[in-house]
Design an enzyme around this catalytic site. Sequence first.
Site, PDB file in Angstrom:
ATOM      1  N   HIS A 193       1.097  -1.517  -0.374  1.00  0.00           N
ATOM      2  CA  HIS A 193       0.318   0.295  -0.323  1.00  0.00           C
ATOM      3  C   HIS A 193       0.642   1.240   0.015  1.00  0.00           C
ATOM      4  O   HIS A 193       2.591   1.191   0.171  1.00  0.00           O
ATOM      5  CB  HIS A 193      -0.844  -0.325   1.409  1.00  0.00           C
ATOM      6  CG  HIS A 193      -1.697  -0.614   1.124  1.00  0.00           C
ATOM      7  ND1 HIS A 193      -3.026  -0.846   2.023  1.00  0.00           N
ATOM      8  CD2 HIS A 193      -2.083  -1.985   0.426  1.00  0.00           C
ATOM      9  CE1 HIS A 193      -4.041  -2.292   2.104  1.00  0.00           C
ATOM     10  NE2 HIS A 193      -2.988  -2.867   0.905  1.00  0.00           N
ATOM     11  N   GLU A 198       0.975   4.086   1.738  1.00  0.00           N
ATOM     12  CA  GLU A 198       1.588   4.037   2.974  1.00  0.00           C
ATOM     13  C   GLU A 198       2.598   3.459   3.271  1.00  0.00           C
ATOM     14  O   GLU A 198       3.806   3.755   4.009  1.00  0.00           O
ATOM     15  CB  GLU A 198       0.626   4.180   4.456  1.00  0.00           C
ATOM     16  CG  GLU A 198      -0.677   5.108   4.037  1.00  0.00           C
ATOM     17  CD  GLU A 198      -1.835   4.366   3.960  1.00  0.00           C
ATOM     18  OE1 GLU A 198      -1.816   4.063   2.407  1.00  0.00           O
ATOM     19  OE2 GLU A 198      -2.762   4.340   3.858  1.00  0.00           O
ATOM     20  N   CYS A 240      -6.136   1.822   6.067  1.00  0.00           N
ATOM     21  CA  CYS A 240      -6.685   0.818   6.173  1.00  0.00           C
ATOM     22  C   CYS A 240      -6.195   0.344   8.303  1.00  0.00           C
ATOM     23  O   CYS A 240      -5.504   0.287   8.470  1.00  0.00           O
ATOM     24  CB  CYS A 240      -6.242  -0.908   5.152  1.00  0.00           C
ATOM     25  SG  CYS A 240      -4.888  -0.625   5.055  1.00  0.00           S
ATOM     26  N   CYS A 279      -1.812   0.138   7.355  1.00  0.00           N
ATOM     27  CA  CYS A 279      -1.466   0.777   7.480  1.00  0.00           C
ATOM     28  C   CYS A 279      -1.585   1.718   8.916  1.00  0.00           C
ATOM     29  O   CYS A 279      -0.363   2.255   9.368  1.00  0.00           O
ATOM     30  CB  CYS A 279      -1.919   1.328   6.770  1.00  0.00           C
ATOM     31  SG  CYS A 279      -0.910   0.857   4.629  1.00  0.00           S
TER      32      CYS A 279
HETATM   33 ZN   LIG Z   1      -3.332   0.352   4.032  1.00  0.00          ZN
END
Ligand SMILES: [Zn+2]
Length: 158
Positions: free
Chosen positions: A52, A54, A82, A85
């Site tokens: 992801h 991040e 999420c 993260c």
């Molecule tokens: Zn994430």
Amino acid sequence: MTDEDYMELALAEAMKAEQLGEVPIGAILVYQDQVVARAFNLRETLQTTASHAEMLVIDKGNEKISSWRLENCTLYVTLEPCPMCAGAILQARIPRVVFGAYDPKSGCAGSIINILENHHFNHQVDLRGGVLNEACSQLLKGFFKKLREEKKLSKSSH
Ligand SMILES: [Zn+2]
């Protein structure tokens, strides 16, 4: 530079993701008023669950600052983090997070739960959500709409 200015840079990263057919999410890490890392979602390209925006920007920031602690940093991301993260943000001790669009399906900065501002953890984040919300969410909506249309087209051509 304002939060909105930095979010524009995160949006530019998100657009790079879109060009690769990735869900358009971008992130920027700012340290002492300087952008020290930029990243975008690469989950499809790398086929790794953790890639992801991040997570990738945290990795790059660790390398740049030569520390696992990202103190004095602000993380900008176009979509609400999420659970994974948000967890990494706590682990990295990032003091401030600014996000764009809210994510009712997996957002852990207030939408479903709020991992970043929970006083039971040993670290809390100064959080600001909804910065350039409209631009960030339109980018995502446009991406998924196009994806659905492409699926329809490929079905009808068979
Ligand atoms: Zn994430």
